[in-house]
Design a protein around this motif. Structure first.
Motif, PDB file in Angstrom:
ATOM      1  N   ARG A 165     -22.862 -30.247 -10.592  1.00  0.00           N
ATOM      2  CA  ARG A 165     -22.542 -29.020  -9.857  1.00  0.00           C
ATOM      3  C   ARG A 165     -23.686 -28.605  -8.940  1.00  0.00           C
ATOM      4  NH1 ARG A 165     -21.623 -25.649 -14.102  1.00  0.00           N
ATOM      5  NH2 ARG A 165     -19.702 -26.800 -14.433  1.00  0.00           N
ATOM      6  N   GLN A 166     -24.907 -28.692  -9.459  1.00  0.00           N
ATOM      7  CA  GLN A 166     -26.071 -28.346  -8.637  1.00  0.00           C
ATOM      8  C   GLN A 166     -26.223 -29.332  -7.479  1.00  0.00           C
ATOM      9  OE1 GLN A 166     -29.276 -28.375 -11.441  1.00  0.00           O
ATOM     10  NE2 GLN A 166     -28.439 -26.683 -12.652  1.00  0.00           N
ATOM     11  N   GLY A 167     -25.991 -30.622  -7.768  1.00  0.00           N
ATOM     12  CA  GLY A 167     -26.141 -31.632  -6.732  1.00  0.00           C
ATOM     13  C   GLY A 167     -25.151 -31.478  -5.604  1.00  0.00           C
ATOM     14  N   LEU A 168     -23.922 -31.081  -5.927  1.00  0.00           N
ATOM     15  CA  LEU A 168     -22.903 -30.928  -4.895  1.00  0.00           C
ATOM     16  C   LEU A 168     -23.221 -29.800  -3.915  1.00  0.00           C
ATOM     17  CD1 LEU A 168     -19.617 -31.484  -6.954  1.00  0.00           C
ATOM     18  CD2 LEU A 168     -20.602 -33.007  -5.236  1.00  0.00           C
ATOM     19  N   GLN A 169     -24.059 -28.886  -4.301  1.00  0.00           N
ATOM     20  CA  GLN A 169     -24.444 -27.795  -3.397  1.00  0.00           C
ATOM     21  C   GLN A 169     -25.372 -28.286  -2.292  1.00  0.00           C
ATOM     22  OE1 GLN A 169     -25.984 -24.448  -5.599  1.00  0.00           O
ATOM     23  NE2 GLN A 169     -24.418 -24.645  -7.182  1.00  0.00           N
ATOM     24  N   PHE A 170     -26.008 -29.446  -2.532  1.00  0.00           N
ATOM     25  CA  PHE A 170     -26.978 -29.955  -1.561  1.00  0.00           C
ATOM     26  C   PHE A 170     -26.593 -31.336  -1.043  1.00  0.00           C
ATOM     27  CE2 PHE A 170     -29.124 -27.251  -4.677  1.00  0.00           C
ATOM     28  CZ  PHE A 170     -29.582 -26.238  -3.844  1.00  0.00           C
ATOM     29  N   GLY A 171     -25.368 -31.717  -1.246  1.00  0.00           N
ATOM     30  CA  GLY A 171     -24.920 -33.026  -0.794  1.00  0.00           C
ATOM     31  C   GLY A 171     -24.322 -33.818  -1.939  1.00  0.00           C
ATOM     32  N   SER A 172     -23.993 -35.063  -1.693  1.00  0.00           N
ATOM     33  CA  SER A 172     -23.325 -35.884  -2.702  1.00  0.00           C
ATOM     34  C   SER A 172     -24.279 -36.262  -3.825  1.00  0.00           C
ATOM     35  CB  SER A 172     -22.770 -37.160  -2.052  1.00  0.00           C
ATOM     36  OG  SER A 172     -23.833 -37.930  -1.525  1.00  0.00           O
ATOM     37  N   VAL A 173     -23.713 -36.623  -4.966  1.00  0.00           N
ATOM     38  CA  VAL A 173     -24.515 -37.041  -6.122  1.00  0.00           C
ATOM     39  C   VAL A 173     -24.056 -38.421  -6.555  1.00  0.00           C
ATOM     40  CG1 VAL A 173     -25.008 -34.721  -6.959  1.00  0.00           C
ATOM     41  CG2 VAL A 173     -22.917 -35.855  -7.680  1.00  0.00           C
ATOM     42  N   HIS A 174     -24.977 -39.163  -7.153  1.00  0.00           N
ATOM     43  CA  HIS A 174     -24.673 -40.504  -7.630  1.00  0.00           C
ATOM     44  C   HIS A 174     -25.026 -40.597  -9.108  1.00  0.00           C
ATOM     45  CE1 HIS A 174     -23.978 -41.934  -3.539  1.00  0.00           C
ATOM     46  NE2 HIS A 174     -25.076 -41.282  -3.191  1.00  0.00           N
ATOM     47  N   GLN A 175     -24.359 -41.505  -9.793  1.00  0.00           N
ATOM     48  CA  GLN A 175     -24.572 -41.671 -11.226  1.00  0.00           C
ATOM     49  C   GLN A 175     -26.029 -42.033 -11.523  1.00  0.00           C
ATOM     50  OE1 GLN A 175     -21.999 -43.623 -14.924  1.00  0.00           O
ATOM     51  NE2 GLN A 175     -21.674 -44.355 -12.865  1.00  0.00           N
ATOM     52  N   ASP A 176     -26.637 -42.848 -10.655  1.00  0.00           N
ATOM     53  CA  ASP A 176     -28.047 -43.208 -10.833  1.00  0.00           C
ATOM     54  C   ASP A 176     -28.940 -41.980 -10.824  1.00  0.00           C
ATOM     55  OD1 ASP A 176     -27.346 -45.828 -10.978  1.00  0.00           O
ATOM     56  OD2 ASP A 176     -27.901 -46.328  -8.916  1.00  0.00           O
ATOM     57  N   ASP A 177     -28.617 -41.026  -9.919  1.00  0.00           N
ATOM     58  CA  ASP A 177     -29.425 -39.803  -9.818  1.00  0.00           C
ATOM     59  C   ASP A 177     -29.321 -38.985 -11.100  1.00  0.00           C
ATOM     60  OD1 ASP A 177     -29.987 -40.518  -7.191  1.00  0.00           O
ATOM     61  OD2 ASP A 177     -28.251 -39.429  -6.412  1.00  0.00           O
ATOM     62  N   ILE A 178     -28.104 -38.876 -11.636  1.00  0.00           N
ATOM     63  CA  ILE A 178     -27.888 -38.084 -12.848  1.00  0.00           C
ATOM     64  C   ILE A 178     -28.658 -38.705 -14.013  1.00  0.00           C
ATOM     65  CG2 ILE A 178     -26.180 -37.153 -14.441  1.00  0.00           C
ATOM     66  CD1 ILE A 178     -25.981 -36.074 -11.584  1.00  0.00           C
ATOM     67  N   ALA A 179     -28.547 -40.025 -14.149  1.00  0.00           N
ATOM     68  CA  ALA A 179     -29.242 -40.718 -15.235  1.00  0.00           C
ATOM     69  C   ALA A 179     -30.751 -40.524 -15.113  1.00  0.00           C
ATOM     70  CB  ALA A 179     -28.888 -42.202 -15.214  1.00  0.00           C
ATOM     71  N   GLN A 239     -19.766 -33.263   2.018  1.00  0.00           N
ATOM     72  CA  GLN A 239     -20.458 -32.615   0.895  1.00  0.00           C
ATOM     73  C   GLN A 239     -19.987 -33.157  -0.447  1.00  0.00           C
ATOM     74  OE1 GLN A 239     -21.295 -28.598   0.182  1.00  0.00           O
ATOM     75  NE2 GLN A 239     -21.467 -27.998   2.333  1.00  0.00           N
ATOM     76  N   MET A 240     -18.730 -33.527  -0.524  1.00  0.00           N
ATOM     77  CA  MET A 240     -18.173 -34.037  -1.777  1.00  0.00           C
ATOM     78  C   MET A 240     -18.551 -35.493  -2.020  1.00  0.00           C
ATOM     79  SD  MET A 240     -16.672 -31.448  -3.071  1.00  0.00           S
ATOM     80  CE  MET A 240     -17.949 -30.507  -2.234  1.00  0.00           C
ATOM     81  N   GLY A 241     -19.222 -36.124  -1.022  1.00  0.00           N
ATOM     82  CA  GLY A 241     -19.672 -37.497  -1.207  1.00  0.00           C
ATOM     83  C   GLY A 241     -18.677 -38.542  -0.749  1.00  0.00           C
ATOM     84  N   PHE A 242     -17.663 -38.132   0.021  1.00  0.00           N
ATOM     85  CA  PHE A 242     -16.680 -39.075   0.539  1.00  0.00           C
ATOM     86  C   PHE A 242     -17.110 -39.559   1.913  1.00  0.00           C
ATOM     87  CE2 PHE A 242     -14.269 -36.684  -2.576  1.00  0.00           C
ATOM     88  CZ  PHE A 242     -13.459 -37.652  -3.175  1.00  0.00           C
ATOM     89  N   THR A 243     -16.959 -40.841   2.175  1.00  0.00           N
ATOM     90  CA  THR A 243     -17.332 -41.389   3.482  1.00  0.00           C
ATOM     91  C   THR A 243     -16.235 -41.178   4.508  1.00  0.00           C
ATOM     92  OG1 THR A 243     -16.505 -43.550   2.770  1.00  0.00           O
ATOM     93  CG2 THR A 243     -18.866 -43.125   2.492  1.00  0.00           C
ATOM     94  N   GLU A 244     -15.001 -40.987   4.055  1.00  0.00           N
ATOM     95  CA  GLU A 244     -13.872 -40.772   4.964  1.00  0.00           C
ATOM     96  C   GLU A 244     -13.093 -39.538   4.541  1.00  0.00           C
ATOM     97  OE1 GLU A 244     -11.451 -44.222   5.131  1.00  0.00           O
ATOM     98  OE2 GLU A 244     -13.054 -45.544   5.848  1.00  0.00           O
ATOM     99  N   THR A 245     -12.700 -38.752   5.528  1.00  0.00           N
ATOM    100  CA  THR A 245     -11.932 -37.534   5.247  1.00  0.00           C
ATOM    101  C   THR A 245     -10.594 -37.868   4.596  1.00  0.00           C
ATOM    102  OG1 THR A 245     -12.957 -36.465   7.158  1.00  0.00           O
ATOM    103  CG2 THR A 245     -10.976 -35.436   6.278  1.00  0.00           C
ATOM    104  N   SER A 246      -9.999 -38.986   5.018  1.00  0.00           N
ATOM    105  CA  SER A 246      -8.689 -39.355   4.464  1.00  0.00           C
ATOM    106  C   SER A 246      -8.797 -39.626   2.962  1.00  0.00           C
ATOM    107  CB  SER A 246      -8.146 -40.593   5.188  1.00  0.00           C
ATOM    108  OG  SER A 246      -9.059 -41.677   5.075  1.00  0.00           O
TER     109      SER A 246
END
Length: 338
Positions: free
Chosen positions: A246-260, A310-317
């Motif tokens: 939740r905190q990460g999504l406020q500043f951009g996308s998050v990845h599992q590696d970052d969380i770990a 912001q949600m970490g998606f590369t494409e809007t679709s």
């Protein structure tokens, strides 16, 4: 959701000790069951019940003994029961020790549940196995009863008489293996029964425990109760991961590696700990993405492409398809409704 709950590493390691004694390398067995070999080094912890059942199925495949459960019972230690084993050791007599099983057996795992019933001079210890794999169920029941009887003999300095009888739901194994039951239990063993139970005479309940320590018992029980509360808390590690996402999504996308990395653990350990709580990283991420996306669509002037980024998606679709799978609406429909 993990339907079989959890199993303590203490219980798992009893089966791994059997494997090693039979010449089966525990690391290879863990690899075959898709479990990390680092479990061998961990002093405590838990895996899911589904994982434990799969591990036992692999063990039965490489060591297909019809009395594998009996052999596993030979490797019982006080630590096999986690803190329950030490609570039992602090009791003053066998009756008090037996009374501790039901309240604290969840600390050992969710493999089954115990019920103690009295009928005249008989005390019946029923155990219901939760596991669904037919051969694993047989193994678990044999293992639990062999461990109980062996541990009770040790606790009472072998003063405990043999049970009156043991009743098992499983089919009778080949005749050549029946002597294994007699050698360990020294009583009649009935197969194809309605219940799994050990029947003892009530006079055995007064037998003293060899290392009884009533002064230590309250502290151990307090520790056990704290552990139970943590187990019953709603997905504590899952909530921790969700908060970081939740905190990460406020500043951009998050990845599992970052969380770990933030939790100072490997991705594999992160995945395992989430699985222990019946969770999965992608499920948590999608839920947090949905909450954040709904907030931005309702309360901001960000464009759809900006929210998607912001949600970490590369494409809007891709974001639009995911959002519709979460809510049943497209982002545009949700924004208009909001």
């Amino acid at each position: 959701m993990n339907k079989l709950g959890q199993a303590s590493l203490a219980a798992v390691k009893q089966s791994l000790r059997l494997a090693q004694a039979e010449g089966i390398e525990p690391k290879l067995l863990l690899n075959a069951a898709n479990l990390p070999t680092s479990l061998l080094e961990e002093g405590s912890g838990r895996i899911t019940g589904d994982e434990f059942q799969a591990l036992l199925a692999k063990l039965l495949k490489v060591f297909p003994s019809p009395v594998l459960g009996l052999l596993s019972g030979d490797h019982v230690q006080p630590s096999s029961y986690s803190i329950l084993g030490y609570i039992v050791m602090s009791c003053t007599n066998l009756a008090e020790a037996i009374s501790q099983i039901a309240p604290y057996e969840k600390l050992v795992g969710d493999m089954g549940t115990t019920q103690v019933l009295a009928y005249g001079d008989e005390i019946r210890l029923h155990w219901h196995c939760n596991y669904s794999h037919p051969q694993v169920r047989e193994h678990m029941v044999d293992n639990v009863f062999a461990s109980w009887i062996g541990f009770a003999n040790w606790l009472t300095n072998d003063a405990a008489e043999h049970p009156i009888r043991v009743e098992l739901q499983r089919a009778q194994p080949p005749l050549a293996y029946l002597a294994e039951y007699q050698k360990r239990w020294r009583c009649p063993v009935h197969f194809n029964q309605q219940h799994n139970c050990i029947v003892i005479h009530k006079s055995q309940l007064a037998l003293p425990i060899r290392q009884g320590d009533p002064e230590l018992k309250p502290a151990l029980e307090q520790h056990a109760q704290n552990q139970l509360r943590r187990l019953q808390a709603p997905s504590s590690f899952t909530l921790k991961v969700a908060n970081i996402i939740r905190q990460g999504l406020q500043f951009g996308s998050v990845h599992q590696d970052d969380i770990a990395s933030k939790l100072t653990m490997s991705v594999r350990t992160l995945q395992r700990k989430l699985k222990e709580e019946g969770s999965h990283y992608q499920q948590i991420l999608d839920k947090e993405r949905q909450i954040r996306a709904e907030f931005l669509l309702s309360n901001s002037h960000y464009s759809l492409s900006e929210i998607s980024h912001q949600m970490g998606f590369t494409e809007t679709s891709s974001f639009s398809r995911s959002f519709k799978s979460w809510t049943g609406m497209t982002p545009g429909e949700f924004k208009q409704q909001a």
